[in-house]
Design an enzyme around this catalytic site. Structure first.
Site, PDB file in Angstrom:
ATOM      1  N   CYS A  39      -6.627  -0.729 -81.799  1.00  0.00           N
ATOM      2  CA  CYS A  39      -6.925  -1.902 -82.608  1.00  0.00           C
ATOM      3  C   CYS A  39      -8.178  -1.573 -83.406  1.00  0.00           C
ATOM      4  O   CYS A  39      -9.182  -1.146 -82.844  1.00  0.00           O
ATOM      5  CB  CYS A  39      -7.179  -3.108 -81.703  1.00  0.00           C
ATOM      6  SG  CYS A  39      -8.027  -4.456 -82.550  1.00  0.00           S
TER       7      CYS A  39
ATOM      8  N   LYS B 170      -4.558  20.326 -45.295  1.00  0.00           N
ATOM      9  CA  LYS B 170      -4.226  21.173 -46.439  1.00  0.00           C
ATOM     10  C   LYS B 170      -4.684  20.431 -47.693  1.00  0.00           C
ATOM     11  O   LYS B 170      -4.035  19.494 -48.162  1.00  0.00           O
ATOM     12  CB  LYS B 170      -2.720  21.444 -46.480  1.00  0.00           C
ATOM     13  CG  LYS B 170      -2.332  22.445 -47.535  1.00  0.00           C
ATOM     14  CD  LYS B 170      -0.881  22.872 -47.342  1.00  0.00           C
ATOM     15  CE  LYS B 170      -0.492  23.965 -48.313  1.00  0.00           C
ATOM     16  NZ  LYS B 170      -0.648  23.610 -49.708  1.00  0.00           N
TER      17      LYS B 170
ATOM     18  N   CYS C 285      -5.954  -9.919 -81.002  1.00  0.00           N
ATOM     19  CA  CYS C 285      -6.664 -10.501 -82.144  1.00  0.00           C
ATOM     20  C   CYS C 285      -5.849 -10.533 -83.432  1.00  0.00           C
ATOM     21  O   CYS C 285      -6.284 -11.101 -84.430  1.00  0.00           O
ATOM     22  CB  CYS C 285      -7.961  -9.733 -82.403  1.00  0.00           C
ATOM     23  SG  CYS C 285      -7.676  -8.091 -83.091  1.00  0.00           S
TER      24      CYS C 285
ATOM     25  N   CYS D  60     -12.514  -7.757 -82.335  1.00  0.00           N
ATOM     26  CA  CYS D  60     -11.413  -8.117 -81.426  1.00  0.00           C
ATOM     27  C   CYS D  60     -11.983  -8.657 -80.113  1.00  0.00           C
ATOM     28  O   CYS D  60     -12.787  -7.991 -79.457  1.00  0.00           O
ATOM     29  CB  CYS D  60     -10.540  -6.899 -81.162  1.00  0.00           C
ATOM     30  SG  CYS D  60      -9.283  -7.195 -79.902  1.00  0.00           S
TER      31      CYS D  60
ATOM     32  N   TYR E 243     -12.698  27.729 -45.755  1.00  0.00           N
ATOM     33  CA  TYR E 243     -11.894  27.853 -44.542  1.00  0.00           C
ATOM     34  C   TYR E 243     -11.578  29.287 -44.130  1.00  0.00           C
ATOM     35  O   TYR E 243     -10.932  29.508 -43.125  1.00  0.00           O
ATOM     36  CB  TYR E 243     -10.600  27.041 -44.638  1.00  0.00           C
ATOM     37  CG  TYR E 243      -9.738  27.340 -45.846  1.00  0.00           C
ATOM     38  CD1 TYR E 243      -9.090  28.560 -45.980  1.00  0.00           C
ATOM     39  CD2 TYR E 243      -9.582  26.396 -46.851  1.00  0.00           C
ATOM     40  CE1 TYR E 243      -8.306  28.838 -47.072  1.00  0.00           C
ATOM     41  CE2 TYR E 243      -8.799  26.660 -47.956  1.00  0.00           C
ATOM     42  CZ  TYR E 243      -8.160  27.876 -48.072  1.00  0.00           C
ATOM     43  OH  TYR E 243      -7.402  28.146 -49.168  1.00  0.00           O
TER      44      TYR E 243
ATOM     45  N   LYS F 264       4.255  20.356 -44.793  1.00  0.00           N
ATOM     46  CA  LYS F 264       4.157  19.584 -46.031  1.00  0.00           C
ATOM     47  C   LYS F 264       4.611  18.142 -45.828  1.00  0.00           C
ATOM     48  O   LYS F 264       5.673  17.899 -45.265  1.00  0.00           O
ATOM     49  CB  LYS F 264       5.058  20.226 -47.105  1.00  0.00           C
ATOM     50  CG  LYS F 264       4.560  21.576 -47.619  1.00  0.00           C
ATOM     51  CD  LYS F 264       3.346  21.379 -48.470  1.00  0.00           C
ATOM     52  CE  LYS F 264       3.137  22.362 -49.572  1.00  0.00           C
ATOM     53  NZ  LYS F 264       4.050  22.656 -50.565  1.00  0.00           N
TER      54      LYS F 264
ATOM     55  N   ASP G 226      -5.413  19.523 -51.391  1.00  0.00           N
ATOM     56  CA  ASP G 226      -4.601  19.783 -52.575  1.00  0.00           C
ATOM     57  C   ASP G 226      -5.487  20.124 -53.766  1.00  0.00           C
ATOM     58  O   ASP G 226      -5.784  19.288 -54.607  1.00  0.00           O
ATOM     59  CB  ASP G 226      -3.737  18.556 -52.877  1.00  0.00           C
ATOM     60  CG  ASP G 226      -2.539  18.930 -53.735  1.00  0.00           C
ATOM     61  OD1 ASP G 226      -2.333  20.135 -53.977  1.00  0.00           O
ATOM     62  OD2 ASP G 226      -1.820  18.012 -54.158  1.00  0.00           O
TER      63      ASP G 226
ATOM     64  N   CYS H 293      -2.597  -6.165 -83.218  1.00  0.00           N
ATOM     65  CA  CYS H 293      -3.178  -6.212 -81.881  1.00  0.00           C
ATOM     66  C   CYS H 293      -2.787  -7.519 -81.177  1.00  0.00           C
ATOM     67  O   CYS H 293      -2.948  -8.600 -81.743  1.00  0.00           O
ATOM     68  CB  CYS H 293      -4.697  -6.104 -82.000  1.00  0.00           C
ATOM     69  SG  CYS H 293      -5.567  -6.467 -80.466  1.00  0.00           S
TER      70      CYS H 293
ATOM     71  N   GLU I 192      -5.603  22.316 -39.604  1.00  0.00           N
ATOM     72  CA  GLU I 192      -6.570  21.891 -40.631  1.00  0.00           C
ATOM     73  C   GLU I 192      -5.849  21.075 -41.686  1.00  0.00           C
ATOM     74  O   GLU I 192      -4.643  21.219 -41.864  1.00  0.00           O
ATOM     75  CB  GLU I 192      -7.183  23.127 -41.313  1.00  0.00           C
ATOM     76  CG  GLU I 192      -8.011  23.987 -40.388  1.00  0.00           C
ATOM     77  CD  GLU I 192      -8.372  25.330 -41.040  1.00  0.00           C
ATOM     78  OE1 GLU I 192      -8.229  25.475 -42.262  1.00  0.00           O
ATOM     79  OE2 GLU I 192      -8.780  26.233 -40.293  1.00  0.00           O
TER      80      GLU I 192
END
Ligand code: IVH
Length: 666
Positions: free
Chosen positions: A425, A113, A410, A430, A225, A313, A115, A407, A111
């Site tokens: 900003c 695995k 601008c 902007c 499962y 794994k 995560d 920024c 099956e």
């Protein structure tokens, strides 16, 4: 009426449960989203009138809302064990040797695995009664309210046994799909909130929320499962468990495979390494299990893991490359996000040339410098991220990155709020912020204006034709057609698309406006409840928080939004341009009120009485001026007098304006 209504309630529950099962567990929808939403609203309206009819397995009971003080510890019926790991073919052959010494005939189920994190579910009389985390394997935490919000977790087991069904204990993996993870982090970045490192952490964080409404907003999923005490259920092998779980309505991962010998298992595991990125969820390997339960029993357990299973794994996927420069992106709320521009390098299925650095704190903590060699990976398999620098490879030409005080887009001031990782900003004008706001406004879930991609928007902006969303609605065909790369035909199409967008309706509009923290789901909830922008504007923070999915932070975002003069001005301009500010009233003639006779009385605020009556008729209902025993329900407003009284004495259902609005399709 009561009887009819009860019947309708049961019918709606059955229809919606089946549709949910087909959609979430089978991935094979049979009902459109709009139809589903409509039926759900109808069910909710009945349940609002008759709270005593609400059962825990009703599809309305998945929205969360219950806020826990703390988590209660629960002891697992059987301890949750972990698995031994295999990292290569040799480890798998060694596992096979040990298995065959006891069970020479063993067959293996392999099956994916997933995560995520283990979730243990208990059902009594076929109904979900408890969900718990793994904890230390012996005791976990009770998270039933949160688990209920996962659509693929059945609230009631399918199949005929119902009440007579003995207790069932199922385990599986709760997880966050890659897409939900990416969207969640995007939102969090935009809001200056800390990011989740990967979908697993995001899923764990979401399941351990005291406020289940937050969990509900996180789009979690579940693959089952394992079934405890399987022999009681007459199943004798893992493959049979998977089949049984599926029959009961669980979502079971379809990728499992059965093999006779370990070499075939090894080939399959290795082939999955290339395929691992093609799934919509993260996997970190495969689980190899002896299929037959009699053989499993003979093999038994070590102190902490079964001898009949092993986890293969995958190697972690990382790549090293050169960081060429750091770019700053200015988002729609002004957040400056540093992005690493990299020398392109293949990683997990694509060539990566850019990776997010999140914020200045992250760059400092990892001591990442421009010119460094860096190690990158993909968070949640999708978002390239710089993990660390490789200081051993420095030659002294690397430079420390400094956040500019102005920024880059601008020249406005850049500030950072206390308790926030983000630099922002502060200039509402902007151009970069405006552009991002426009990109959001025209996006699919928002006003969905086709043909207005980032490039065209950029062009319109630099030509001075569009500053904010309001300007989109006063574009002139001639001017557009004269633009480079646009031409007469695209100009026409574009204007048609803009025109079309005016009818999108309140939900998409609310989302498009970019109100802080209001995502598409909350926008829909608000639209369904308030029906018009005007009545939402008048709602107070406290009232807003009474709605499902709306918390304190979102309520504040909404009230702040309607206090902002610029936003009010924008709304006024959109309204003048003819953008629909309410739920579409003259929806195509429907059958919602077919066979029903409705009396409207009192003063309504959203509609005049004539409008309300027209609405009922448009949906197939009849209206009458006097209440009798033939009246299906009464829609009442302020200062309703004798008609309301009479309806009450006759026991005829009464709908306030909000309840009534909730019945109508969006
Ligand atoms: S079987 C006693 N099957 O991997 C056997 N586990 O250490 C119990 N996992 O955290 C596990 N997908 O939550 C099994 N198809 C799968 C799985 C799976 C993910 C997780 C599980 C546990 C870890 C195993």
């Amino acid at each position: 009426m009561t009887n009819m209504e009860k019947k309708r309630l049961e019918e709606l529950k059955t229809l919606l449960t089946r549709a949910g099962y087909e959609y979430y567990a089978l991935d094979n929808p049979s009902m459109t989203d709009a139809e589903y939403d409509r039926l759900l609203r109808e069910l909710r309206a009945i349940e609002e009138r008759r709270p005593d009819w609400i059962t825990p397995d009703s599809p309305t009971q998945r929205v969360g809302g219950a806020v826990a003080e703390q988590f209660v510890k629960v002891r697992h019926k059987e301890a949750l064990l972990s698995l031994d790991n295999a990292f290569d073919a040799a480890d798998l052959r060694e596992f096979d040797r040990r298995v065959r010494a006891v069970a020479p005939q063993a067959r293996y189920v392999v099956e994916l695995k997933i995560d995520g994190l283990t979730v243990a579910l208990s059902y009594e009389k076929a109904a979900l009664t408890r969900g718990a985390t793994r904890g230390d394997g012996v005791t976990g935490e009770e998270i039933t309210g949160n688990v209920r919000t996962i659509r693929s977790v059945p609230l009631r087991l399918r199949g005929g046994e119902g009440e007579a069904m003995p207790p069932v204990d199922v385990r599986g993996e709760g997880f966050m799909p890659k897409q939900s993870f990416a969207a969640l982090n995007r939102e969090r970045e935009e809001e200056g909130q800390p990011l989740f490192a990967n979908p697993r952490n995001a899923a764990a964080g979401s399941l351990r929320q005291l406020d289940s409404a937050v969990t509900a907003s996180r789009k979690l999923d579940f693959f089952a499962y394992q079934l405890l005490e399987a022999d009681r259920w007459g199943v004798a092998a893992q493959t049979e468990v998977l089949a049984r779980l599926r029959e009961w309505g669980f979502k079971v991962n379809p990728e499992f495979r059965l093999f006779d010998d370990i070499e075939a298992v090894i080939d399959y595991c290795l082939s999955m390494e290339d395929k691992r990125h093609s799934f919509s969820y993260d996997i970190d390997g495969l689980v190899v299990k002896v299929d037959d339960f009699a053989q499993q029993r003979e093999l038994g357990f070590t102190a902490k893991s079964p001898r009949w299973a092993i986890a293969y794994k995958f190697p972690a996927e990382q790549a090293e490359t050169l960081l060429l420069e750091i770019e700053l992106n200015v988002g729609r709320t002004g957040v400056l996000t540093p992005t690493a521009v990299l020398r392109g390098v293949p990683l997990a299925g694509s060539v990566v040339g850019r990776a997010t650095l999140h914020n200045l704190d992250n760059i400092r903590a990892k001591d990442i410098r421009v010119g460094d060699h860096v190690v990158i990976h993909k968070a949640g398999d999708v978002i390239p991220e710089v993990l660390r620098s490789v200081p051993e490879k420095r030659d002294g030409t690397e430079t420390v990155f400094l956040m500019p005080e102005i920024c880059p887009a601008c020249g406005g001031p850049v500030t950072r709020k206390e308790n926030e990782a983000a630099h922002r900003c502060g200039n509402v004008d902007c151009p970069s912020r405006q552009r991002e706001a426009l990109i959001h406004f025209v996006s699919r879930d928002a006003m969905n204006i086709a043909g207005l991609g980032p490039a065209v928007l950029w062009q319109l902006q630099t030509e001075g034709l569009v500053r904010d969303a309001g300007d989109l609605y006063s574009l002139e065909e001639e001017r557009l057609a004269g633009l480079e790369r646009l031409g007469a035909k695209s100009a026409r199409n574009l204007l048609d698309a803009v025109e079309e967008s005016k009818k999108r309706g309140l939900g998409p509009l609310l989302f498009a406006l970019g109100i802080r923290n209001v995502g598409i789901k909350a926008a829909k909830t608000l639209a369904a409840h308030y029906g018009s922008l005007e009545s939402l504007r008048r709602a107070g923070a406290e009232e807003l928080q009474n709605l499902p999915d709306i918390g304190a932070i979102m309520a504040e975002g909404i009230t702040d939004f309607f206090r902002d003069e610029r936003q009010l001005d924008l709304i006024a301009r959109l309204e003048r341009a003819g953008v629909l500010m309410a739920e579409e009233k003259a929806a195509p003639a429907g059958t919602l009120f077919a066979g029903r006779t409705v009396v409207v009385t009192g003063t309504l605020t959203r509609w005049s009485r004539q409008e309300a009556e027209a609405l009922i008729e448009a949906h197939g209902g009849k209206t009458a001026s006097a209440v009798s025993k033939n009246t299906s329900f009464v829609l009442y407003g302020d200062k309703a007098g004798s008609k309301l009284e009479k309806a009450r004495t006759l026991g005829i259902p009464l709908y306030g304006e909000d309840e009534f609005a909730a019945l109508l399709p969006p």
